[in-house]
Motif scaffolding. Structure first.
Motif, mmCIF file in Angstrom:
data_model
loop_
_atom_site.group_PDB
_atom_site.id
_atom_site.type_symbol
_atom_site.label_atom_id
_atom_site.label_comp_id
_atom_site.label_asym_id
_atom_site.label_seq_id
_atom_site.Cartn_x
_atom_site.Cartn_y
_atom_site.Cartn_z
ATOM 1 N N THR A 2 30.303 42.222 47.752
ATOM 2 C CA THR A 2 30.110 41.949 46.331
ATOM 3 C C THR A 2 31.452 41.746 45.651
ATOM 4 N N ARG A 3 31.517 40.728 44.805
ATOM 5 C CA ARG A 3 32.736 40.441 44.044
ATOM 6 C C ARG A 3 32.537 40.885 42.597
ATOM 7 N N PHE A 4 33.603 41.398 41.995
ATOM 8 C CA PHE A 4 33.538 41.929 40.636
ATOM 9 C C PHE A 4 34.367 41.059 39.687
ATOM 10 N N ILE A 5 33.784 40.792 38.519
ATOM 11 C CA ILE A 5 34.478 40.065 37.450
ATOM 12 C C ILE A 5 34.522 40.992 36.239
ATOM 13 N N PHE A 6 35.714 41.426 35.862
ATOM 14 C CA PHE A 6 35.888 42.324 34.722
ATOM 15 C C PHE A 6 36.271 41.504 33.489
ATOM 16 N N ILE A 7 35.512 41.680 32.421
ATOM 17 C CA ILE A 7 35.700 40.880 31.209
ATOM 18 C C ILE A 7 36.193 41.776 30.085
#
Length: 543
Positions: A2-7
């Motif tokens: 799983t890849r994480f995108i932090f906004i």
């Protein structure tokens, strides 16, 4: 993996991090990826359930009964992925969890600190309860520089280091246009990124909100000073509808840069046909209807965010423009202001949920006017209860009917429910208990009666809808109301809780105890809202 995108967000609040995350998730979804969205909120409340709508806008409720931030509504509306309790956490809940562990002795007498205990709890939340998602998008509430956000920013900094190539950072900023100078100013963005980098986070992509197109020279300047490639400086311009945001972001290359940051080169092309169809319906309507929303919190329309969008979805389904006229229900407390003066050009009336006595009589008058003038009426939760009280007072010879929420009436046709069943578990509450989490919350089943209008609208016998309320219509008054033209057309499986009431000899008069707006989507409008707007359209043709 799983890849994480932090906004994260900077410069000012309310730039639209939640909308940006929802739109990006929908673009990744359009390429065939499985997505999940989460929100980390820095405020100390355990959840928004006890917060005044003027403070925080709408409280969004999930199927599993979580009271969450309104951004989770955006997440669901754009992706169709049901949110869970595990998708929203606050500072209050994080500290509550850590303190409980400390009291139990889980830390073996050690000193409990922000780092590592609080940050570890945040990291555990962000990475827990996942299945086989390709991307998890995690929005951090607030603005970089806020003292409340620091533990969350430190936690995602640590996660960025631990996950390495499987995590990126997107930073949303403002590039203001100064009309007097005729210039776009990049300094706020530069300072925001500097603040972010000072705590160890280097953004991979900058999403720059602007009223004016950002020239290539300005984008190069932003990229140079912020240590971000020019092509990863994405302009986010104002659009005609929030449902145009995915199309706009794709045009600007946002999703391409995200995939590039993860070194994904073989991603399939996105299928954006459903968003193109939605926008075609929004931009080229074939009519319009005027809907009056008689509410208690209309000064902050975010208090009715899901409701507003659901009305738009009903318009999309019928290919009409929906004009909303917001009416503060308490205006009808003034005897000189009559419902007729406010509903003159209205094709349908909606009375939404709410709490407390203020404005209740105005909602009752709205229901009465809709009933007597054959105007389509949609009562949601509180709006259903007020319609029932109106029927009892004016049709069933009970002029003093009311609800125990406001005091003692003769009779209380709406009352506090102290016990109910959820699955195989009995849940209870008391009148003097804490307000937080004591309501009937989340998805509950409802049986629809054959031959009723709602059965025809839904096209099925059994439904599940989301609830958020403490008071219920008393089933003991069913016979009294049905004798004067009402129909209890939806009931809980045991038959003891009225879920839906409709007026038989009326074009469209429906009250529901649940909140259908929480499950409506632009590409899958809720059937009640589609039918309600259709009824309004039919009414407009008669005027």
């Amino acid at each position: 993996m799983t890849r994480f995108i932090f906004i994260t967000g900077g410069v000012v609040s309310s730039l639209g991090k939640g909308l940006a995350g929802a739109a990006l998730a929908s673009l990744l979804q359009a390429r065939g990826y499985k997505v999940r969205l989460r929100k980390l909120d820095p405020y100390i409340n355990v959840d928004p359930g006890t917060m005044n709508p003027y403070e925080h806008g709408e409280c969004y409720v999930t199927d599993d009964g979580a009271e969450t931030d309104l951004d989770l509504g955006h997440y669901e509306r754009f992706t169709g992925v049901p949110s869970k309790q595990s998708d929203n956490v606050t500072t209050g809940r994080i500290y509550q969890t850590v303190i409980r562990k400390e009291r139990r002795g889980d830390y073996l007498g050690g000193t409990v600190q922000v780092i590592p205990h609080i940050t570890n709890a945040i990291k555990e939340f962000a990475t827990a309860d996942l299945e086989d998602e390709d991307f998890v998008l995690v929005e951090i509430g607030g603005t970089v520089g806020d003292i409340e956000s620091l533990p969350f920013l430190e936690a995602i900094r640590q996660l960025g280091y631990e996950l390495r190539d499987n995590a990126i950072f997107v930073h949303l900023t403002l590039v203001p246009y100064i009309a007097a100078a005729g210039e776009l100013k990049t300094k706020p963005t530069q300072h925001s990124v500097k603040e972010l980098r000072s705590i160890g986070i280097q953004p991979n992509i900058l999403l720059c909100r602007s009223e004016q197109p950002i020239p290539p020279g300005q984008r190069r300047k932003i990229g140079l000073f912020c240590n971000v490639p020019e092509e990863a400086v994405i302009q986010a311009l104002d659009v005609r509808s929030i449902y145009e945001v995915p199309l706009s972001y794709h045009k600007e290359g946002f999703d391409v840069e995200v995939l590039k940051a993860f070194h994904i080169e073989d991603a399939p092309d996105p299928d954006l046909s459903k968003w193109e169809d939605i926008m075609d319906r929004v931009v080229h309507p074939e009519g319009e209807v005027n809907i009056a929303v008689v509410g208690k919190y209309i000064e902050l329309q975010d208090a009715y965010k899901s409701l507003t969008e659901s009305l738009v979805h009903g318009g999309i389904a019928n290919r009409v423009k929906v004009n909303i006229k917001w009416l503060e229900s308490s205006i009808f407390d003034d005897e000189e202001i009559t419902p007729a003066s406010k509903f003159d050009s209205i094709h349908a009336i909606l009375v939404p949920g709410g709490f407390g006595e203020r404005g209740a009589e105005g909602k009752i008058k709205a229901a009465q006017y809709a009933r007597e003038h054959n105007i389509p009426y949609f009562g949601i939760c509180y709006g259903m209860q007020m319609a029932v009280i109106e029927g009892c007072r004016n049709l069933a010879n009970m002029p003093n009917a009311g609800t125990s929420e406001f005091g003692s009436y003769d009779p209380n046709v709406v009352g506090l429910m102290t016990e109910w069943t959820r699955g195989n578990k009995t849940e209870t509450r008391s009148e003097d208990g804490d307000l937080g989490g004591t309501m009937r919350l989340g998805a509950y089943p409802c049986d629809l009666l054959e031959g009723t209008q709602v059965r025809e609208i839904y096209g099925q016998d059994h439904i599940q809808e989301r609830h958020r309320h403490r008071f219920e219509v008393n089933i003991a008054y069913r016979d009294v109301l049905e004798k004067v033209g009402y129909k209890f057309s939806g009931l809980s499986p045991h038959g003891d809780l009225p879920e839906i009431v409709e007026l038989v000899d009326h074009p469209w008069f429906i009250g529901v105890q649940f909140h259908p707006e929480l499950k409506s989507k632009p590409f899958d409008p809720h059937p009640l809202f589609s039918s309600f707007i259709e009824a309004a359209l039919n009414k407009s043709r008669l005027v």
